[in-house]
Design a protein around this motif. Sequence first.
Motif, mmCIF file in Angstrom:
data_model
loop_
_atom_site.group_PDB
_atom_site.id
_atom_site.type_symbol
_atom_site.label_atom_id
_atom_site.label_comp_id
_atom_site.label_asym_id
_atom_site.label_seq_id
_atom_site.Cartn_x
_atom_site.Cartn_y
_atom_site.Cartn_z
ATOM 1 N N GLN A 170 -8.840 -13.546 34.146
ATOM 2 C CA GLN A 170 -7.666 -12.629 34.390
ATOM 3 C C GLN A 170 -6.380 -13.244 33.808
ATOM 4 O OE1 GLN A 170 -6.633 -13.743 38.195
ATOM 5 N NE2 GLN A 170 -5.678 -12.067 38.641
ATOM 6 N N PRO A 171 -5.861 -12.201 32.645
ATOM 7 C CA PRO A 171 -4.252 -12.616 32.546
ATOM 8 C C PRO A 171 -3.743 -13.495 32.555
ATOM 9 C CG PRO A 171 -5.285 -9.669 32.458
ATOM 10 C CD PRO A 171 -5.700 -11.249 33.101
ATOM 11 N N LEU A 172 -2.990 -14.317 31.900
ATOM 12 C CA LEU A 172 -2.632 -15.062 33.234
ATOM 13 C C LEU A 172 -1.031 -15.072 33.114
ATOM 14 C CD1 LEU A 172 -3.314 -18.333 30.025
ATOM 15 C CD2 LEU A 172 -2.952 -18.462 33.161
ATOM 16 N N ALA A 173 -0.333 -13.548 32.245
ATOM 17 C CA ALA A 173 0.480 -13.130 32.695
ATOM 18 C C ALA A 173 0.303 -12.289 34.282
ATOM 19 C CB ALA A 173 1.004 -11.822 32.095
ATOM 20 N N GLU A 174 0.451 -12.192 34.922
ATOM 21 C CA GLU A 174 -0.534 -11.640 36.313
ATOM 22 C C GLU A 174 -0.152 -12.811 37.036
ATOM 23 O OE1 GLU A 174 -3.537 -9.945 37.260
ATOM 24 O OE2 GLU A 174 -3.780 -8.557 35.776
ATOM 25 N N TYR A 175 -0.107 -14.299 37.128
ATOM 26 C CA TYR A 175 0.249 -15.287 37.645
ATOM 27 C C TYR A 175 0.776 -16.501 36.881
ATOM 28 C CZ TYR A 175 -4.282 -17.349 36.329
ATOM 29 O OH TYR A 175 -5.363 -17.786 35.223
ATOM 30 N N LYS A 176 1.651 -16.313 35.899
ATOM 31 C CA LYS A 176 2.452 -17.600 35.003
ATOM 32 C C LYS A 176 3.327 -17.780 36.176
ATOM 33 C CE LYS A 176 4.054 -15.282 30.850
ATOM 34 N NZ LYS A 176 4.607 -15.845 29.658
ATOM 35 N N ASP A 177 4.296 -16.383 36.207
ATOM 36 C CA ASP A 177 5.119 -16.499 37.021
ATOM 37 C C ASP A 177 5.818 -16.727 38.253
ATOM 38 O OD1 ASP A 177 6.162 -16.225 34.532
ATOM 39 O OD2 ASP A 177 6.197 -14.317 34.050
ATOM 40 N N THR A 178 4.701 -17.122 39.162
ATOM 41 C CA THR A 178 4.230 -16.767 40.862
ATOM 42 C C THR A 178 4.701 -18.319 41.032
ATOM 43 O OG1 THR A 178 2.141 -16.725 40.766
ATOM 44 C CG2 THR A 178 2.715 -14.992 40.970
ATOM 45 N N GLY A 179 4.972 -18.974 40.606
ATOM 46 C CA GLY A 179 4.418 -19.644 40.735
ATOM 47 C C GLY A 179 3.002 -21.633 41.628
ATOM 48 N N ALA A 180 2.072 -20.526 40.116
ATOM 49 C CA ALA A 180 0.626 -20.795 40.484
ATOM 50 C C ALA A 180 0.431 -21.641 39.347
ATOM 51 C CB ALA A 180 -0.611 -19.677 41.091
ATOM 52 N N PRO A 181 -0.618 -22.376 39.052
ATOM 53 C CA PRO A 181 -0.237 -23.357 38.429
ATOM 54 C C PRO A 181 -1.021 -22.443 36.837
ATOM 55 C CG PRO A 181 -1.583 -23.900 40.834
ATOM 56 C CD PRO A 181 -0.989 -22.944 40.591
ATOM 57 N N THR A 182 -0.406 -22.607 35.880
ATOM 58 C CA THR A 182 -0.402 -22.287 34.278
ATOM 59 C C THR A 182 -1.850 -22.978 33.867
ATOM 60 O OG1 THR A 182 0.540 -23.161 33.166
ATOM 61 C CG2 THR A 182 1.125 -20.747 34.295
#
Length: 499
Positions: free
Chosen positions: A167-179
């Motif tokens: 899954q592209p990290l861009a889909e959750y990197k700015d949501t607060g989820a751990p990168t």
Amino acid sequence: METNMKRRDFLKTAIASGAVLMTGGALAGCAPTGGNASKGASDGDSVVGTSPVSFSEETDVLILGTGIAGMSAAMDPVEAGHKVMLVDKLDRIGGESFIACGVMNVSGSVMHQEAGIPGTAEEKWAKYAPVLEKAGETDDLEYKKNVYLCQTEWADRVYQDYGAKFQPLAEYKDTGAPTSMLLPEHGIGDMTTVLTPLQKGLEEKGATYKLNLRATNFIVNKDGNPIGVRFNDEKNSKTVDIKAQKIIVATGGFSCNQEMMSSFLPTQAKLGPLTVHSMGEGHQMCKALGGVYNRMDMEANRMSDLAQVTVWGYFGPNVQITPQGRRFIKEDQSHDTPDKAAELELGFWWTIFDNQLTSGSQKWNVEQNMKSNAERLVGPCNTLDELATAMDVPADNLKATFEAYDAAVAAGEDKEFGKKLFLKSLAAPYYAMKHFPYRYKTHGGMKITTDSQLVDKDGNPIANVYCCGSTVADSGSDLSPNAGSALVTGKAVTAALKA
């Protein structure tokens, strides 16, 4: 010389019992003298009730297990041109890895670089090593470091060389989820998109798979060195002997073996196992060969029987509730909740969520679990009173719980439980899913050298046998460290074959 004698004495007993098999002839240094010596003690193929050793196939590298550890251990030797055979007791490839949550703790990968997330694996290790030291995890830090760095190398290689999809990290990197968490293409639970390309890629490079073969015994030569493995053909009820230069044990943990759990982890013995195939056969075979158990009583985290649902807290807001309607844990650590539920003897608990999860980065998995676990799902509910009725919890307790939770959100701090990720209020329509605590995995395993070779009680390497994944005490027993430890093993075996 004394070490060799001890080793031969041990094998003499193991061969006599049938736990270890031997090709024809006497064990070197243990030849019977006179007519009183036990034939079974020296001729492994003469043990009562045991068929003579007869190799039907031969390979350079024989890997026991086709999960993420087994397949990852095959990468280096098959890429080096060696003949590699992976064998599994099941009738399918992948062991239990295909049904895993899919959370892979990896830092500094190509995917991170593509998403603009800074930091290398070496830099991350420099920060992680002191954490291990503080926890007293200082035994064989070199091995732990190698596993840590190989996790990143593994992710890069399966992505770039085998076509694994993340899954592209861009889909959750700015949501607060751990990168620091990599996920399969569609998110939590989609391990097919990572492991199937690896499986097929290994086949294209020459690896072969054999299924329905349960490993039962190591086979040693007259010098006591393992040269193969005996299997039981589960489909045809016959024995199969396969010869190999190097043997890799990647058979998983022992969480499904009630006897071993009762002996080593009695605190979890009364819980049901989340899976059914982690029986510890690899552990027992290695022990029969003279290997040593290591940290078998190390506590492993429990898990919900809806394992993927417990991971949602890393990627969106939810509230965990007792059967009495009270919050009891921070919701941003997937393993803490079932451990706490077991500690409190709750029997079960609830995850309450809303459209922030159903429309968030893990919506694919949320939808899948809502459909496949419909009998555990309540909602949509338009009020907390309606939700409390559907959950059969006291409405006053539930509303008081949400009042306190919303106050913590407004204050920006969860003083009661310390939740950090996704400290956000929920809104109608509400949903809830019911969980039960289960035992999940084990951390104990075989004692090995830094290059993954099995050792005996004196710390001496046992020739030709290597261990990785959940058969090793220091692998971490999760997806990415299992893959990392397997890469360490595959590199070591490749180097040994070259020597």
